[in-house]
Scaffold this active site. Structure first.
Site, PDB file in Angstrom:
ATOM      1  N   GLN A 137       0.869  -1.180   0.000  1.00  0.00           N
ATOM      2  CA  GLN A 137       0.000   0.000   0.000  1.00  0.00           C
ATOM      3  C   GLN A 137       0.903   1.227   0.000  1.00  0.00           C
ATOM      4  O   GLN A 137       1.764   1.363   0.871  1.00  0.00           O
ATOM      5  CB  GLN A 137      -0.885   0.015   1.244  1.00  0.00           C
ATOM      6  CG  GLN A 137      -1.806   1.232   1.294  1.00  0.00           C
ATOM      7  CD  GLN A 137      -2.687   1.259   2.527  1.00  0.00           C
ATOM      8  OE1 GLN A 137      -2.189   1.357   3.642  1.00  0.00           O
ATOM      9  NE2 GLN A 137      -3.992   1.182   2.337  1.00  0.00           N
ATOM     10  N   ARG A 163      -9.611  -6.829  10.459  1.00  0.00           N
ATOM     11  CA  ARG A 163      -9.628  -7.338  11.837  1.00  0.00           C
ATOM     12  C   ARG A 163      -9.878  -8.834  11.930  1.00  0.00           C
ATOM     13  O   ARG A 163      -9.313  -9.501  12.808  1.00  0.00           O
ATOM     14  CB  ARG A 163     -10.696  -6.573  12.637  1.00  0.00           C
ATOM     15  CG  ARG A 163     -10.285  -5.161  12.939  1.00  0.00           C
ATOM     16  CD  ARG A 163     -11.447  -4.339  13.426  1.00  0.00           C
ATOM     17  NE  ARG A 163     -12.431  -4.129  12.374  1.00  0.00           N
ATOM     18  CZ  ARG A 163     -13.567  -3.463  12.535  1.00  0.00           C
ATOM     19  NH1 ARG A 163     -13.867  -2.966  13.719  1.00  0.00           N
ATOM     20  NH2 ARG A 163     -14.401  -3.296  11.535  1.00  0.00           N
ATOM     21  N   TYR A 222      -6.288  10.827   3.635  1.00  0.00           N
ATOM     22  CA  TYR A 222      -4.884  10.999   3.277  1.00  0.00           C
ATOM     23  C   TYR A 222      -4.817  11.928   2.046  1.00  0.00           C
ATOM     24  O   TYR A 222      -5.848  12.353   1.526  1.00  0.00           O
ATOM     25  CB  TYR A 222      -4.236   9.630   3.024  1.00  0.00           C
ATOM     26  CG  TYR A 222      -3.980   8.867   4.316  1.00  0.00           C
ATOM     27  CD1 TYR A 222      -5.005   8.609   5.218  1.00  0.00           C
ATOM     28  CD2 TYR A 222      -2.705   8.428   4.658  1.00  0.00           C
ATOM     29  CE1 TYR A 222      -4.778   7.939   6.402  1.00  0.00           C
ATOM     30  CE2 TYR A 222      -2.464   7.750   5.843  1.00  0.00           C
ATOM     31  CZ  TYR A 222      -3.507   7.506   6.711  1.00  0.00           C
ATOM     32  OH  TYR A 222      -3.285   6.842   7.896  1.00  0.00           O
TER      33      TYR A 222
HETATM   34  C1  LIG Z   1      -5.195  -1.885  13.710  1.00  0.00           C
HETATM   35  C2  LIG Z   1      -5.619  -1.370  12.380  1.00  0.00           C
HETATM   36  C3  LIG Z   1      -4.723  -0.689  11.556  1.00  0.00           C
HETATM   37  C4  LIG Z   1      -5.119  -0.229  10.291  1.00  0.00           C
HETATM   38  N1  LIG Z   1      -4.198   0.373   9.470  1.00  0.00           N
HETATM   39  C5  LIG Z   1      -4.554   0.714   8.194  1.00  0.00           C
HETATM   40  C6  LIG Z   1      -3.601   1.212   7.274  1.00  0.00           C
HETATM   41  O1  LIG Z   1      -2.407   1.334   7.569  1.00  0.00           O
HETATM   42  N2  LIG Z   1      -4.034   1.547   6.031  1.00  0.00           N
HETATM   43  C7  LIG Z   1      -5.353   1.407   5.662  1.00  0.00           C
HETATM   44  O2  LIG Z   1      -5.700   1.714   4.524  1.00  0.00           O
HETATM   45  N3  LIG Z   1      -6.264   0.926   6.505  1.00  0.00           N
HETATM   46  C8  LIG Z   1      -5.899   0.563   7.753  1.00  0.00           C
HETATM   47  N4  LIG Z   1      -6.830   0.009   8.595  1.00  0.00           N
HETATM   48  C9  LIG Z   1      -8.224  -0.142   8.116  1.00  0.00           C
HETATM   49  C10 LIG Z   1      -8.472  -1.524   7.528  1.00  0.00           C
HETATM   50  O3  LIG Z   1      -7.714  -1.749   6.361  1.00  0.00           O
HETATM   51  C11 LIG Z   1      -9.957  -1.680   7.158  1.00  0.00           C
HETATM   52  O4  LIG Z   1     -10.261  -0.658   6.226  1.00  0.00           O
HETATM   53  C12 LIG Z   1     -10.894  -1.563   8.368  1.00  0.00           C
HETATM   54  O5  LIG Z   1     -10.337  -2.188   9.507  1.00  0.00           O
HETATM   55  C13 LIG Z   1     -12.263  -2.199   8.067  1.00  0.00           C
HETATM   56  O6  LIG Z   1     -12.097  -3.551   7.684  1.00  0.00           O
HETATM   57  P1  LIG Z   1     -12.366  -4.776   8.725  1.00  0.00           P
HETATM   58  O7  LIG Z   1     -13.736  -4.576   9.266  1.00  0.00           O
HETATM   59  O8  LIG Z   1     -12.202  -5.998   7.903  1.00  0.00           O
HETATM   60  O9  LIG Z   1     -11.335  -4.652   9.818  1.00  0.00           O
HETATM   61  C14 LIG Z   1      -6.454  -0.451   9.848  1.00  0.00           C
HETATM   62  C15 LIG Z   1      -7.340  -1.167  10.675  1.00  0.00           C
HETATM   63  C16 LIG Z   1      -6.941  -1.628  11.917  1.00  0.00           C
HETATM   64  C17 LIG Z   1      -7.917  -2.399  12.756  1.00  0.00           C
HETATM   65  S1  SF4 Z   2     -11.216  -8.811  18.698  1.00  0.00           S
HETATM   66 FE1  SF4 Z   2     -10.801  -6.625  19.127  1.00  0.00          FE
HETATM   67  S2  SF4 Z   2      -8.541  -6.488  19.245  1.00  0.00           S
HETATM   68 FE2  SF4 Z   2      -9.043  -8.425  18.212  1.00  0.00          FE
HETATM   69  S3  SF4 Z   2      -8.974  -7.971  16.030  1.00  0.00           S
HETATM   70 FE3  SF4 Z   2     -11.101  -7.757  16.696  1.00  0.00          FE
HETATM   71  S4  SF4 Z   2     -11.311  -5.573  17.179  1.00  0.00           S
HETATM   72 FE4  SF4 Z   2      -9.112  -5.997  17.107  1.00  0.00          FE
END
Ligand SMILES: Cc1cc2nc3c(=O)[nH]c(=O)nc-3n(C[C@H](O)[C@H](O)[C@H](O)COP(=O)(O)O)c2cc1C
Ligand code: SF4
Length: 391
Positions: free
Chosen positions: A100, A346, A170
């Site tokens: 990325q 996540r 960004y």
């Molecule tokens: C701990 C953490 C760090 C993240 N860092 C980035 C990142 O560096 N760049 C980015 O585009 N999205 C970042 N995200 C967002 C995720 O890529 C994603 O868009 C968001 O978590 C929703 O997807 P999910 O529900 O599958 O987690 C981050 C998410 C989490 C939880």
């Molecule tokens: S359980 Fe909580 S700490 Fe673990 S990945 Fe999901 S949101 Fe993050």
């Protein structure tokens, strides 16, 4: 072996994907002063072993001023040499790896970076801890050059794909926003002009890498902010990106690290843990504005699906559904609706082996409870706090 759509292969640009699960970028927090560490390599080999077709190395800046903070990788030629170890390790596990790349713009912490950052229009920024000046046309030419150079370095490092960060407030995302972009030159004004910088970047990246790797973009459908980038702008912008033909896919997201971060996570707001992870002065500020900045949005499975459907019906290019995908049937239904790929953040932090478990039919859903307590760990080594094996 499950006979599911999600386990069918797919061609994406030059790539053969073995299934439809992409690990979305989650900043790994193990790059002290931007150096590639063994922990960063381990993070991605674990995801690769766990069955996802491609893992994404989160947020590699295209220039020192474009870092989020000083512990962010700049994708220069030195780092490319270091990252070769990572891409080799992921490939050895049978997976692909994406870089990325981005410029943090108003989200850059300039005190930590000790380098100024850029904005579409001059404004105060809390992460930058001060005033960020509107970029000049020459500075934007340099940004386009920097994206090209970073893309070349990504290829040199052995990455299979490049994801251009066009979301989350960004730099490129801030140019899309009518709220943040008040320019009157070729980069500001109507939807087409506000898309100009991102389109130039996509073109430069493609011209630089040719067809050697896949090029995708993480794209905001909705900033989640009144007066921000929203469907009336984002749908025509996505159509422009599609007709330019430089991108192999869009990963659909929303929200803003600057103005509304919880909009792209959804779930609990771990404010106490976040304050504890910050330097004292920042922690004190967060006590005052934290609840306003980290607005709470209840978690819902596939929370971006209603927005993403608008894009699916408007576009023919490959799309990745992202946001709250935790269940096998959610992923399967997304493919049945016409999305080519699903991206998970996540769910794979909680269990990097989840895709294998889906395939072997030992699980039909992940164990993430959306507590968001992984978010404050991005400063010390990103991990799910519920994983017993990680300290
Ligand atoms: C701990 C953490 C760090 C993240 N860092 C980035 C990142 O560096 N760049 C980015 O585009 N999205 C970042 N995200 C967002 C995720 O890529 C994603 O868009 C968001 O978590 C929703 O997807 P999910 O529900 O599958 O987690 C981050 C998410 C989490 C939880
Ligand atoms: S359980 Fe909580 S700490 Fe673990 S990945 Fe999901 S949101 Fe993050």
């Amino acid at each position: 072996m499950a006979s599911k759509l999600v386990f069918t292969p797919l061609r994406l640009g030059p790539l053969s994907l073995k299934n439809r699960f992409i690990k979305a970028a989650t900043f790994e927090g193990v790059m002290p002063r931007g150096q590639v560490s063994d922990a960063l390599i381990d993070f991605h080999t674990e995801v690769a072993r766990g069955g996802a077709t491609m893992t994404t190395v989160a947020y590699c800046a295209v220039s020192p001023g474009g870092r989020v903070h000083r512990d962010t990788i700049v994708l220069d030629s030195d780092r490319a040499a270091q990252l070769r170890r990572l891409t080799d390790a992921v490939h050895a596990e049978g997976a692909l790896v994406c870089a990325q790349i981005g410029h943090a713009g108003l989200v850059a912490n300039t005190l930590s970076n000790r380098t100024p950052t850029l904005a579409p229009s001059t404004r105060l920024s809390a992460p930058a801890m001060g005033l960020v000046r509107a970029a000049t046309a020459e500075q934007l030419d340099a940004v386009v050059d920097d994206f090209g150079a970073a893309a070349a370095n990504a290829v040199e490092a052995g990455f299979d794909a490049i994801e251009i960060h066009m979301g989350h407030g960004y730099l490129l995302s801030s140019f899309f926003s009518p709220k943040l972009n008040k320019r009157t030159d070729r980069y500001g004004g109507d939807t087409v002009r506000r898309a100009e910088l991102a389109r130039r970047v996509a073109e430069r990246v493609r011209l630089t890498v040719g067809q050697s790797v896949a090029v995708t973009a993480k794209f905001n459908m909705d900033d989640g902010v009144p007066g921000g980038f929203w469907l009336t702008d984002s749908l025509p912008t996505a159509r422009l990106l599609q007709s330019d033909g430089h991108l192999d896919a869009l990963q659909l997201t929303g929200g803003s690290s600057l103005q509304n971060p919880m909009y792209y996570f959804r779930g609990d707001v771990p404010l106490a843990e976040f304050i504890a992870s910050q330097p004292r002065a920042v922690g004190l500020g967060l006590r005052v504005i934290g609840r306003r900045l980290f607005r709470s949005y209840p978690f819902a499975e596939a929370f971006f699906l209603p927005l993403a459907r608008q894009f699916r019906s408007a576009l023919s290019m490959p799309l990745m559904l992202l946001g709250g995908i935790n269940r096998l049937d959610t992923a399967e239904n997304a493919l049945a609706e016409g999305f080519e790929l699903v991206a998970m953040g996540r769910a794979l932090l909680r269990d990097p082996n989840l895709v294998n478990n889906f395939r072997e039919e030992t699980a039909t859903e992940g164990l993430c409870i959306h507590c968001m307590k992984c978010m404050p760990t991005v400063y010390s080594g990103t991990h799910c706090v519920l994983r017993p094996t990680v300290v």
